[in-house]
Design an enzyme around this catalytic site. Structure first.
Site, PDB file in Angstrom:
ATOM      1  N   GLY A   1       0.600  -1.238  -0.033  1.00 56.06           N
ATOM      2  CA  GLY A   1       0.009   0.132  -0.067  1.00 56.06           C
ATOM      3  C   GLY A   1       1.033   1.339  -0.055  1.00 56.06           C
TER       4      GLY A   1
ATOM      5  N   HIS B   1      12.421   0.835  -0.975  1.00 55.57           N
ATOM      6  CA  HIS B   1      14.040   0.942  -0.315  1.00 55.57           C
ATOM      7  C   HIS B   1      14.804   1.198  -1.509  1.00 55.57           C
ATOM      8  CE1 HIS B   1      12.963  -3.357  -0.907  1.00 55.57           C
ATOM      9  NE2 HIS B   1      14.219  -3.250  -1.433  1.00 55.57           N
TER      10      HIS B   1
ATOM     11  N   ASN C   1      -1.424  -1.443   7.504  1.00 54.68           N
ATOM     12  CA  ASN C   1      -2.120  -0.975   6.619  1.00 54.68           C
ATOM     13  C   ASN C   1      -3.356  -1.842   6.208  1.00 54.68           C
ATOM     14  OD1 ASN C   1      -3.384   0.760   4.425  1.00 54.68           O
ATOM     15  ND2 ASN C   1      -2.143  -0.095   3.029  1.00 54.68           N
ATOM     16  N   LYS C   2      -4.497  -1.441   5.606  1.00 52.27           N
ATOM     17  CA  LYS C   2      -5.627  -2.429   5.029  1.00 52.27           C
ATOM     18  C   LYS C   2      -6.449  -2.825   6.312  1.00 52.27           C
ATOM     19  CE  LYS C   2      -3.040  -3.681   1.067  1.00 52.27           C
ATOM     20  NZ  LYS C   2      -3.230  -4.675  -0.149  1.00 52.27           N
TER      21      LYS C   2
ATOM     22  N   ALA D   1      -5.116   2.892   3.849  1.00 53.75           N
ATOM     23  CA  ALA D   1      -4.579   3.751   2.834  1.00 53.75           C
ATOM     24  C   ALA D   1      -5.956   4.111   1.893  1.00 53.75           C
ATOM     25  CB  ALA D   1      -3.540   3.279   2.028  1.00 53.75           C
TER      26      ALA D   1
HETATM   27  P1  GDP Z   1       2.549  -0.738  -3.302  1.00 56.19           P
HETATM   28  O1  GDP Z   1       3.044  -2.002  -4.031  1.00 56.19           O
HETATM   29  O2  GDP Z   1       3.060  -0.941  -1.993  1.00 56.19           O
HETATM   30  O3  GDP Z   1       2.787   0.715  -3.911  1.00 56.19           O
HETATM   31  O4  GDP Z   1       0.940  -0.920  -3.182  1.00 56.19           O
HETATM   32  P2  GDP Z   1      -0.382  -0.333  -3.620  1.00 56.19           P
HETATM   33  O5  GDP Z   1      -0.270   0.950  -3.348  1.00 56.19           O
HETATM   34  O6  GDP Z   1      -0.127  -0.469  -5.170  1.00 56.19           O
HETATM   35  O7  GDP Z   1      -1.490  -1.220  -3.407  1.00 56.19           O
HETATM   36  C1  GDP Z   1      -1.540  -2.637  -3.725  1.00 56.19           C
HETATM   37  C2  GDP Z   1      -3.019  -2.885  -3.819  1.00 56.19           C
HETATM   38  O8  GDP Z   1      -3.681  -2.828  -2.508  1.00 56.19           O
HETATM   39  C3  GDP Z   1      -3.765  -1.846  -4.703  1.00 56.19           C
HETATM   40  O9  GDP Z   1      -4.783  -2.671  -5.449  1.00 56.19           O
HETATM   41  C4  GDP Z   1      -4.459  -0.844  -3.807  1.00 56.19           C
HETATM   42  O10 GDP Z   1      -5.809  -0.470  -4.213  1.00 56.19           O
HETATM   43  C5  GDP Z   1      -4.749  -2.038  -2.542  1.00 56.19           C
HETATM   44  N1  GDP Z   1      -4.696  -1.293  -1.279  1.00 56.19           N
HETATM   45  C6  GDP Z   1      -3.724  -0.362  -0.956  1.00 56.19           C
HETATM   46  N2  GDP Z   1      -4.151  -0.119   0.402  1.00 56.19           N
HETATM   47  C7  GDP Z   1      -5.309  -0.473   0.804  1.00 56.19           C
HETATM   48  C8  GDP Z   1      -6.017  -0.464   1.830  1.00 56.19           C
HETATM   49  O11 GDP Z   1      -5.914   0.275   2.866  1.00 56.19           O
HETATM   50  N3  GDP Z   1      -7.373  -1.066   1.947  1.00 56.19           N
HETATM   51  C9  GDP Z   1      -7.346  -1.896   0.756  1.00 56.19           C
HETATM   52  N4  GDP Z   1      -8.703  -2.636   0.823  1.00 56.19           N
HETATM   53  N5  GDP Z   1      -6.863  -2.054  -0.322  1.00 56.19           N
HETATM   54  C10 GDP Z   1      -5.673  -1.338  -0.344  1.00 56.19           C
END
Ligand code: GDP
Length: 598
Positions: free
Chosen positions: A17, A80, A130-131, A199
Site C-alpha cells: 500500500g 527501499h 495498513n488495510k 490507505a
Molecule cells: P505498493 O506496491 O506498496 O505501492 O501497493 P499499492 O499502493 O499499489 O497497493 C496494492 C493494492 O492494494 C492496490 O490494489 C490497492 O488498491 C490496495 N490497497 C492499498 N491500500 C489498501 C487499503 O488500505 N485497503 C484496501 N482494501 N486495499 C488497499
C-alpha cells in the site's frame, strides 16, 4: 536559521500500500485547498503544516504538539531502492520513514529488507499497519482518526485487530525492536509506534501524520535546523533525459540554498564533475501545464527542504545517489576532495583476494557492503556500481585461485552483460543475484557455509581420529601374521589403516580389517565389540590380552584437530585425544607443543 520540513520516505513490501498511502495523503491534502493544498516539488510533495492540521482535526492539540516545522516533504518514489539512493554521507537523506505493512499479511521479504536498511541508517520510523478496512466485519469511517473508528467497531472486530497488531509486535521484536500500538507507547525514543490505517479509506492517517510531526519536532530539531542562505547540500535522486533540455538532474536539497548559476560538485562513476547550473526547474501546477504545454517552470533559487530539477552541462555520467554540493572558487578544491573521498569510501578496489560486489547505485552498494559486513568477515576485492562485466568475472576468477569461496560476484539490481556471460561458465565464478539485499547475502552465506562444511568433512575423513580400544581377554583367534583378536571400542571410531600404540607409546601394528559377526565393516564405534586384524602385532609379545591401545595420531593431524576440528570431536574423543597427547609426549616431549585443545 530556519527549521525545514523533514523528508519522509515510505517503505514496505510490494502491494502493501505504499503508493495508495502517498496518493491518499496527496489527494486529501489537495482537497484542503483553502489551507494551501500541496506544494509540488520534483520527486517530492510537500504538505504544509496548516493542511496537516486540518487533516488531523484537533489531534495536534489533543497531543499538545506544537507547530514548529513548516510541513512534511514526502518523497514521491516509495520503496527501499529510492530510499538507499537518497543517501547522504553517514546516513539517509530521509529524516523519517513510514514502514508500511499489510496488517492481514504481516512481514514479508521486502518488509525485512526495509527494516534492515532503516536499522543500518538509524532512521526513525513508524509502522503503518495498513488495510484495516479488510479485517472481517470492519465498518469503515472515511478519513476518521483510528481511535474514533476503532471505538465504533464491534468487540470481535476490535479483538481481531489487536491480535494482528500483536503479530506485528512479535515480528518487530524478533528484529530487535520494541514496538507498541501508538496510543500505548510510553517512550517514543525507545519504542516503535504502530499506527493502524487504511490507505484506501483514510482511517488512521490523521494519527499517522500527527505522529510524524510529533517525532520530528521532538527528536530531530537539530537536524532540521538549517542556515537558509548557506551553500546547498543535496543528493541526486535521478539522472534523466528531458525533451528539449538534455540530461537533467532531479535532486533533493536538504540544507542551504541552491541558486541559478551556482557552481556545483557531483560524482560520476569515475570521478568528480564540476559544473554550473543553467536553470532550476519546479513542476507547474496542473492547470498551467495544460495551457503552456511544458511541465516545468523556472525558479531562481530553492531553499531546503526541496526537490528540484537541475539543468546543467556535462552531467550525463552523474550517478544516482551522488552528493550535490555548491562550491565557491575559494573552497572548490576542498569540496572536490571531500566528494571524491566519499566515492572512495564506498567503492573498493584492492589487490587482495576477495569477492566482487556490483550494485545499481552508490546507496545500494553501500548498503550491500554494510549488511554483508554484519554477517561475515569475507574480504572484498572489488565493489563498484554498474552491470556485471567481463572484467568483474576475471577479478573474481583471480580471487577464486586463492579460495573457492572468494570466486563470487554479488549482483544487486544489475544485469550480467553478454560479454561476461560468455566467460562465466568456464571461469567457474559463481554469481549471486537478487534484488533483496538480505536475501542476496543470505544465499551467499549459506553457500559458503555448505562449502566450509564439506571441506571440514573431507578434512575429517583424511585425518586419524582419537580412538581407544581394549583387547578382550579370551578372544584371541590368532597371535600373529597378522594377529586376530576380539576388541571393544572404548572411545571414538576405529578404522582400518590406523596405527595402534600402547600406553607407553610403543607402536604395536596397523589395523587391517574389522569384522563384525564374520562380515567386514568399514569402522567400529564406541561400545562395539568386534574382531580386528593387527598387522605387525604379536599377541603375547608386544600386545597382551586386556591391553588398552590407542590410535597413533601423527603430530600434523593433532595440529589440525586442535586448530580446526576441535568442535567436531565428541566428548569422549576429546578426552582420548588428551590421553594420546600425554602418551606421545612420553616418547617425544615436543609433540604438539604450541597447540592445545582448551
Ligand atoms: P505498493 O506496491 O506498496 O505501492 O501497493 P499499492 O499502493 O499499489 O497497493 C496494492 C493494492 O492494494 C492496490 O490494489 C490497492 O488498491 C490496495 N490497497 C492499498 N491500500 C489498501 C487499503 O488500505 N485497503 C484496501 N482494501 N486495499 C488497499
Amino acid at each position: 536559521m530556519k527549521i525545514r520540513s523533514p523528508i519522509v520516505s515510505v517503505l514496505g513490501h510490494v502491494d502493501h500500500g505504499k503508493t495508495t498511502l502517498l496518493d491518499n495523503i496527496r489527494g486529501t491534502a489537495i482537497a484542503h485547498k483553502e489551507a494551501g493544498g500541496i506544494t509540488q516539488h520534483i520527486g517530492a510533495t510537500e504538505i504544509p503544516i496548516k493542511v496537516i492540521e486540518e487533516i488531523c482535526k484537533g489531534l495536534l492539540e489533543k497531543y499538545s504538539i506544537q507547530r514548529i516545522i513548516p510541513g512534511l516533504l514526502f518523497i514521491d518514489t516509495p520503496g527501499h531502492e529510492a530510499f538507499t539512493t537518497l543517501r547522504k554521507r553517514g546516513g539517509s537523506l530521509a529524516d523519517l520513514a513510514i514502514l508500511i505493512v499489510d496488517i492481514n499479511e504481516g512481514f514479508k521479504p521486502q518488509t525485512y529488507e526495509a527494516l534492515n536498511i532503516l536499522k543500518m541508517y538509524k532512521t526513525p520510523f513508524v509502522v503503518a499497519a495498513n488495510k484495516i478496512d479488510k479485517i472481517r466485519g470492519w465498518k469503515a469511517h472515511k478519513n476518521s482518526s483510528f481511535l474514533e473508528t476503532f471505538e465504533k467497531q464491534v468487540p470481535k472486530v476490535q479483538q481481531s485487530l489487536e491480535t494482528k497488531i500483536y503479530e506485528l509486535v512479535g515480528s518487530l521484536h524478533e528484529e530487535g525492536f520494541n514496538a507498541e500500538r501508538f496510543d500505548r507507547v510510553t517512550d517514543f525514543t525507545s519504542q516503535v509506534s504502530i499506527v493502524p490505517i487504511s490507505a484506501l479509506t483514510g482511517e488512521g492517517i490523521p494519527e499517522l501524520l500527527t505522529l510524524l510531526i510529533g517525532l520530528a519536532q521532538q527528536y530531530l530539531k537539530d537536524q532540521l535546523t538549517i542556515e537558509s542562505d548557506s551553500p546547498a547540500k543535496g543528493t541526486i535522486l535521478e539522472v534523466k533525459e528531458e525533451k528539449g533540455l538534455g540530461t537533467t538532474l532531479d535532486a533533493i536539497i536538504y540544507d542551504g540554498v541552491l541558486k541559478q548559476n551556482d557552481k556545483i560538485v557531483l560524482l560520476t562513476l569515475e570521478d568528480v564533475v564540476v559544473t554550473r547550473i543553467r536553470s532550476l526547474l519546479k513542476p507547474k501546477p496542473l492547470e498551467e501545464i495544460r495551457e503552456s504545454k511544458t511541465e516545468f517552470k523556472r525558479v531562481k533559487e530553492v531553499v531546503a527542504a526541496s526537490g528540484v530539477k537541475i539543468v546543467a552541462p556535462g552531467v550525463k555520467d552523474v550517478i544516482p545517489g551522488s552528493p550535490l554540493r555548491v562550491a565557491k572558487d575559494e573552497n572548490l578544491e576542498d569540496i572536490r576532495n571531500e566528494i571524491r573521498k566519499e566515492l572512495e569510501e564506498v567503492k573498493i578496489e584492492t589487490d587482495k583476494a576477495g569477492i566482487v560486489i556490483k550494485a545499481d547505485t552508490l546507496g545500494s552498494l553501500e548498503a550491500v557492503i554494510k549488511l554483508l559486513k554484519e554477517e561475515t568477515d569475507v574480504p572484498i576485492r572489488v565493489a563498484d556500481i554498474g552491470d556485471v562485466s567481463q572484467r568483474d568475472v576475471i577479478e573474481a576468477e583471480v580471487s577464486k585461485n586463492t579460495d573457492e569461496i572468494y570466486g563470487v560476484i554479488l549482483a544487486f539490481n544489475v544485469k550480467i552483460l553478454p560479454s561476461a556471460k560468455t566467460i562465466l561458465e568456464e571461469s567457474g565464478v559463481k554469481v549471486f543475484s537478487n534484488n533483496v539485499i538480505y536475501k542476496l547475502i543470505e544465499d551467499y552465506v549459506d553457500w559458503m557455509k555448505e562449502i566450509k562444511e564439506r571441506r571440514k568433512k573431507s578434512l575429517m575423513e583424511s585425518i586419524i581420529r582419537p580412538v581407544k580400544i581394549r583387547i578382550l581377554p579370551g578372544f584371541v583367534f590368532r597371535s600373529s601374521k597378522p594377529a586376530i583378536t576380539g576388541i571393544e571400542v572404548l572411545a571414538g571410531k576405529l578404522k582400518p589403516g590406523y596405527n595402534l600404540i600402547r600406553e607407553d607409546g610403543n607402536v604395536v601394528g596397523t589395523v587391517g580389517s574389522i569384522q563384525d559377526k564374520g562380515k567386514n565393516i568399514k569402522s567400529a564405534k564406541k561400545g562395539q565389540k568386534v574382531a580386528i586384524s593387527i598387522k605387525g602385532g604379536i599377541i603375547g609379545r608386544n600386545i597382551e590380552e586386556g591391553d588398552i591401545l590407542y590410535s597413533d595420531i601423527p603430530e600434523k593431524d593433532y595440529k589440525i584437530l586442535s586448530k580446526q576440528l576441535k568442535n567436531e570431536l565428541t566428548a569422549d574423543e576429546q578426552e582420548t585425544l588428551e590421553e594420546i597427547v600425554k602418551i606421545k609426549r612420553k616418547v617425544d616431549p615436543t609433540y604438539g607443543t604450541g597447540y592445545s585443545l582448551s
